[in-house]
Design a protein around this motif. Structure first.
Motif, PDB file in Angstrom:
ATOM      1  N   GLN B 202       0.853  -1.192   0.000  1.00  0.00           N
ATOM      2  CA  GLN B 202       0.000   0.000   0.000  1.00  0.00           C
ATOM      3  C   GLN B 202       0.882   1.232   0.000  1.00  0.00           C
ATOM      4  OE1 GLN B 202      -2.796  -0.634   3.263  1.00  0.00           O
ATOM      5  NE2 GLN B 202      -4.332  -1.155   1.730  1.00  0.00           N
ATOM      6  N   GLN B 359      -6.994   1.880  -0.248  1.00  0.00           N
ATOM      7  CA  GLN B 359      -6.768   2.773   0.893  1.00  0.00           C
ATOM      8  C   GLN B 359      -7.575   4.052   0.848  1.00  0.00           C
ATOM      9  OE1 GLN B 359      -2.628   3.477   2.842  1.00  0.00           O
ATOM     10  NE2 GLN B 359      -2.314   3.234   0.666  1.00  0.00           N
ATOM     11  N   CYS B 360      -7.747   4.638  -0.367  1.00  0.00           N
ATOM     12  CA  CYS B 360      -8.422   5.933  -0.468  1.00  0.00           C
ATOM     13  C   CYS B 360      -9.839   5.721  -0.994  1.00  0.00           C
ATOM     14  CB  CYS B 360      -7.706   6.870  -1.433  1.00  0.00           C
ATOM     15  SG  CYS B 360      -5.928   6.733  -1.431  1.00  0.00           S
TER      16      CYS B 360
END
Ligand SMILES: Cc1cc2nc3c(=O)[nH]c(=O)nc-3n(C[C@H](O)[C@H](O)[C@H](O)COP(=O)(O)O)c2cc1C
Ligand code: SF4
Ligand code: FES
Lengths: 157, 438
Positions: B202, B359-360
């Motif tokens: 990540q 993640q976003c």
């Protein structure tokens, strides 16, 4: 327990990192154990984590994040075909249907004799040789035709 | 020693300028013997034994006009000047051989046909930047090529080009091969660093940048394979000679990966600034005597160009940005007039959705949304409003994320719809493709 062959190979990978960074070898350790056992069971992942002295959950996270690790059995031969754009433009769809007919399985299924499993892959960074497939994560076969696929499959005993 | 080295597949090198693939002219391109015969490792030996000042090397690299070949085109000499000069501890050097964006396959040929030039380039960089340890991160799909590279490392070490006290000086450099295992996002440099550390890939928040906080928290320089492999040539022939191979703002040669509907797909190394039509001709032109429809010039994260826009373009940074796309990693995907652009975009949208690390929120949700909308269009259930929806969602991914994958995912959607809107409208109205009728 990890086999002596596996620990020898993992120990070699460990020489690449500082002594206090054993976790760094988890990518190759999981690959080594998977190659030996065919796939990664929860127990296998635990054994790798213990050997490297890292939390089990961290090893599990790695095993699930990267798509070449197999967390369920994939038969004796895992055949992965790229269907992304460069391969699609050169006829990967035709290769996929040919293989599905020949083996009688769809993606992510294992043949009833336990020999083959078919997987759809993402770009393998070999698009110049499209269409292409991978056997057991190691052997790359490029410029496929249906005849060539037949010959490769016959060759896998 | 490099027993698994395969014979050269490509014999026609006409029209190419071989810098990073210069061993391709030889029988056994990957061997140390071949590389030495072509003057290999002489540049490393010279800078190390003559104790050439690191700042002078950086100046030479700046003069060469070399820009990062991983896609972003950042000037390599400038990047090197960001590495802290003095640091109490180990500094690292990382090579990014993780290509896996559809259409990108150039670095593979470097590690399997010219591994020693990459090793020499990394050793010169290590000397310049004071890095003690290096890693070449190679994507796991090309296992046979990984083994060729690792064998070359052992060969180089045995011959005294890697390891301790090289050429009897106090310069030491250890270099290792490490691998990915099926995650495109690890090509992003901070995700790659996480992966080297044995974590899921990540991307990290930046700053801090790798130059101050990289592998194991230490200063780290990351470059692409082709970038490092250009260095020995630059140090041997001079930065100016490299710059002169290309055009202003785009020094040197570039490896173009050409895939899709051409007669001879493969890698072609040519001078920067070559007209597109000439490069296409090297690849044998459009296959089956068909017409060119569109080209994605630098990998899916660069905007697709209709034939009319690319026919007059030159293949360099400025040439392609003038034509409203970009050079990216030089991954040219060529499409002939039988290509359905809706279906092509469908594959790309799936790719970015599948490869988002999650993640976003804008990237995770946006790529999923985009894929589902295009999927329903392909299944004949699209609505006209979907086109504006796709544009909207894509505009909202770009610029709001930790890494550039979000933006990369938006580019194909926006450019495909912009240039081929009637095809999308037809598909929505008729539930089938305007091109293949299916
Ligand atoms: C999603 C994503 C994927 C990337 N993939 C690669 C890659 O496969 N190879 C590469 O060299 N750079 C890749 N990059 C760029 C790297 O982050 C980095 O900029 C590059 O390795 C730096 O080397 P260079 O300056 O020599 O180009 C990628 C970036 C992003 C955002
Ligand atoms: S932009 Fe996408 S891929 Fe990049 S960090 Fe965010 S979620 Fe992950
Ligand atoms: S698109 Fe199939 S290997 Fe790259």
């Amino acid at each position: 327990m990890l086999s002596p062959e596996a620990t020898t190979k993992i120990d070699y990978e460990l020489t690449k990192y500082p002594a206090d960074q054993r976790q760094a070898a988890v990518m190759s350790a999981l690959r080594i154990v998977q190659t030996e056992r065919g796939w990664l069971s929860k127990e296998s992942i635990t054994e790798v984590a213990q050997y490297l002295g890292m939390p089990e959950i961290a090893a599990m996270e790695v095993a699930t994040f990267y798509n070449m690790y197999d967390l369920s059995p994939v038969g004796k031969y895992k055949v992965t075909i790229c269907t992304n754009i460069s391969c699609m433009l050169r006829g990967s769809d035709e290769i996929v249907s040919h293989l599905q007919n020949k083996l009688g399985v769809g993606f992510n299924e294992v043949t009833s004799d336990g020999k083959f499993c078919l997987k759809e892959g993402e770009c393998m960074g070999c698009c110049g040789g499209a269409p292409l497939m991978h056997v057991n994560n190691t052997e790359m076969h490029e410029f496929l035709t249906t005849d060539k696929v037949d010959a490769i499959i016959e060759g896998l005993k | 020693m490099v027993a698994s080295s395969k014979p050269v597949v490509k014999t026609d090198l006409a029209g190419q300028t071989l810098v990073t693939l210069r061993t391709l002219t030889e029988e056994n391109p990957a061997s140390l013997e071949t590389y030495l015969k072509l003057g290999g490792y002489a540049a490393l030996k010279r800078v190390v034994t003559e104790k050439v000042k690191p700042t002078d090397i950086i100046t030479e690299v700046k003069t060469s006009g070399l820009r990062g070949r991983g896609g972003a085109g950042f000037p390599t000499g400038l990047k090197w000047s960001f590495m802290p000069r003095y640091f109490d501890g180990v500094k690292y050097l990382v090579c990014n051989t993780d290509e896996g964006e559809p259409g990108t396959f150039k670095d593979r040929d470097i590690i399997r046909y010219n591994p020693h030039q990459l090793i020499e380039g990394m050793a010169i960089a290590a000397y310049t930047l004071g890095a003690r340890v290096g890693y070449n991160y190679i994507h796991g799909e090309i296992w046979q090529d990984y083994e060729i590279f690792e064998a070359a490392l052992h060969e180089a070490k045995a011959a005294g080009y890697l390891g301790e006290n090289l050429f009897g000086t106090n310069f030491s450099f250890d270099l290792y091969a490490v691998h990915g295992y099926g995650a495109y996002i690890c090509g992003e440099e901070t995700a790659l660093i996480e992966s080297i550390e044995g974590k899921k890939g990540q991307p990290r928040f930046k700053p801090p940048f790798p130059a101050s906080y990289g592998v194991f928290g230490k200063p780290t320089n990351v470059n692409n394979t082709e970038s490092y492999t250009s260095i020995p040539w630059i140090m041997q022939n001079g930065g100016q000679a490299f710059a002169d191979l290309g055009v202003p703002n785009s020094g040197g040669t570039k490896l173009f990966s050409i895939s899709g509907h051409v007669e001879k797909p493969g890698n072609y190394e040519v001078n920067m600034g070559m007209p597109f039509t000439e490069l296409l001709a090297l690849a044998g032109g459009i296959w089956k005597g068909r017409q060119l429809k569109a080209v994605i010039p630098g990998g899916p994260s660069t905007a697709v160009m209709p034939a009319s826009a690319i026919m007059g373009a030159t293949m360099d940074y400025d040439g392609l940005s003038k034509a409203r796309s970009s050079l990216g990693a030089g991954s040219m995907i060529v499409m002939d007039d039988t290509t359905c652009m809706v279906k092509a975009l469908h594959r790309l949208a799936y790719f970015f959705y599948e490869e988002s690390c999650g993640q976003c929120t804008p990237c995770r949700e946006g790529t999923g949304w985009v894929y589902r909308v295009i999927d329903r269009i392909v299944k004949g259930q699209g609505k006209m409003e979907d086109l504006d929806l796709l544009t909207d969602v894509s505009n909202n991914i770009a610029g709001r994320t930790i890494c550039a994958l979000g933006e990369a995912a938006a580019t194909p959607v926006l450019s495909f719809i912009k240039h081929f809107r009637p095809e999308f409208e037809y598909y929505i109205q008729h539930g089938k493709s305007m091109v293949d009728g299916k």
